[in-house]
Design a protein around this motif. Structure first.
Motif, short mmCIF file in Angstrom:
data_model
loop_
_atom_site.label_atom_id
_atom_site.label_comp_id
_atom_site.label_asym_id
_atom_site.label_seq_id
_atom_site.Cartn_x
_atom_site.Cartn_y
_atom_site.Cartn_z
N UNK A 43 75.74 -11.51 15.20
CA UNK A 43 74.58 -11.56 14.31
C UNK A 43 75.08 -11.59 12.88
N UNK A 44 75.01 -12.74 12.26
CA UNK A 44 75.55 -12.91 10.91
C UNK A 44 74.81 -12.05 9.89
N UNK A 45 73.50 -11.88 10.08
CA UNK A 45 72.73 -11.11 9.09
C UNK A 45 73.12 -9.64 9.06
N UNK A 46 73.71 -9.13 10.14
CA UNK A 46 74.13 -7.73 10.20
C UNK A 46 75.65 -7.58 10.35
N UNK A 47 76.37 -8.69 10.43
CA UNK A 47 77.81 -8.68 10.67
C UNK A 47 78.11 -7.79 11.86
N UNK A 48 77.43 -8.09 12.99
CA UNK A 48 77.49 -7.26 14.18
C UNK A 48 77.74 -8.13 15.40
N UNK A 49 78.64 -7.66 16.27
CA UNK A 49 78.94 -8.35 17.51
C UNK A 49 78.36 -7.54 18.67
N UNK A 50 77.47 -8.16 19.43
CA UNK A 50 76.85 -7.52 20.59
C UNK A 50 77.41 -8.14 21.86
N UNK A 51 77.31 -7.41 22.98
CA UNK A 51 77.74 -8.00 24.24
C UNK A 51 76.86 -7.50 25.38
N UNK A 52 76.80 -8.32 26.42
CA UNK A 52 76.19 -7.94 27.70
C UNK A 52 77.01 -8.56 28.80
N UNK A 53 77.22 -7.78 29.86
CA UNK A 53 77.93 -8.30 31.01
C UNK A 53 77.07 -9.32 31.73
N UNK A 54 77.72 -10.33 32.30
CA UNK A 54 77.03 -11.38 33.05
C UNK A 54 76.19 -10.77 34.17
N UNK A 55 76.74 -9.81 34.92
CA UNK A 55 76.03 -9.25 36.07
C UNK A 55 74.74 -8.54 35.65
N UNK A 56 74.69 -7.97 34.45
CA UNK A 56 73.46 -7.34 33.95
C UNK A 56 72.38 -8.40 33.69
N UNK A 57 72.78 -9.49 33.08
CA UNK A 57 71.83 -10.58 32.80
C UNK A 57 71.34 -11.19 34.10
N UNK A 58 72.25 -11.40 35.04
CA UNK A 58 71.90 -11.97 36.34
C UNK A 58 70.92 -11.05 37.08
N UNK A 59 71.17 -9.75 37.07
CA UNK A 59 70.26 -8.78 37.72
C UNK A 59 68.89 -8.80 37.08
N UNK A 60 68.84 -8.86 35.74
CA UNK A 60 67.55 -8.94 35.04
C UNK A 60 66.79 -10.20 35.45
N UNK A 61 67.50 -11.31 35.56
CA UNK A 61 66.85 -12.56 35.98
C UNK A 61 66.29 -12.46 37.39
N UNK A 62 67.03 -11.86 38.30
CA UNK A 62 66.56 -11.72 39.68
C UNK A 62 65.31 -10.84 39.76
#
Length: 135
Positions: free
Chosen positions: A110-129
């Motif tokens: 996020x350039x506006x906050x000079x912040x790097x965020x992350x999420x694991x693939x398996x978390x995103x996949x679980x949310x989608x399911x």
């Protein structure tokens, strides 16, 4: 501004954002991880990070081959939700692609906050399911 500026190539904003996100990635992960970037024809993996281990007896840093593949994104004007979280669209084909390179994670700078965020693939996949059964 010089009257010759119109003769020079303009640097796209995406290049500036990409450079800033790579700097943030290296700042966040190094020296505990070794960062490798893909430089040729990637299809959704921008690189990987490898966990390093320091051996105090020998004074050496050791490579572990414990790696995670990542997709690095950046945004200069992210969409914030009411709770302060960030929403960012991902392509389904990229989510499917990363399924075969476990473990994998998404990084969002996020350039506006000079912040790097992350999420694991398996978390995103679980949310989608959960939110879209049978997607």
């Amino acid at each position: 501004m010089s009257h010759h500026d119109h003769r020079l190539p303009e640097v796209p904003r995406t290049y500036v954002g990409e450079s800033a996100s790579i700097r943030a990635l290296r700042t966040a992960f190094e020296p505990l991880f070794f960062v490798r970037l893909e430089h040729e024809r990637d299809f959704g993996v921008d690189g990987n990070v490898e966990l390093l281990r320091y051996n105090p007896e020998s004074g050496k840093t050791l490579a572990t081959n414990r790696r995670a593949y990542f997709q690095l994104k950046h945004s200069s004007s992210p969409s914030y939700l009411g709770d302060g979280s960030v929403t960012f669209a991902l392509q389904i084909n990229n989510i499917n692609y990363l399924a075969d390179s476990q473990p994998a994670l998404y990084l969002l700078y996020l350039a506006d906050k000079d912040l790097l965020l992350f999420r694991w693939w398996h978390e995103i996949h679980s949310d989608l399911l959960l939110s879209h059964p049978g997607w």
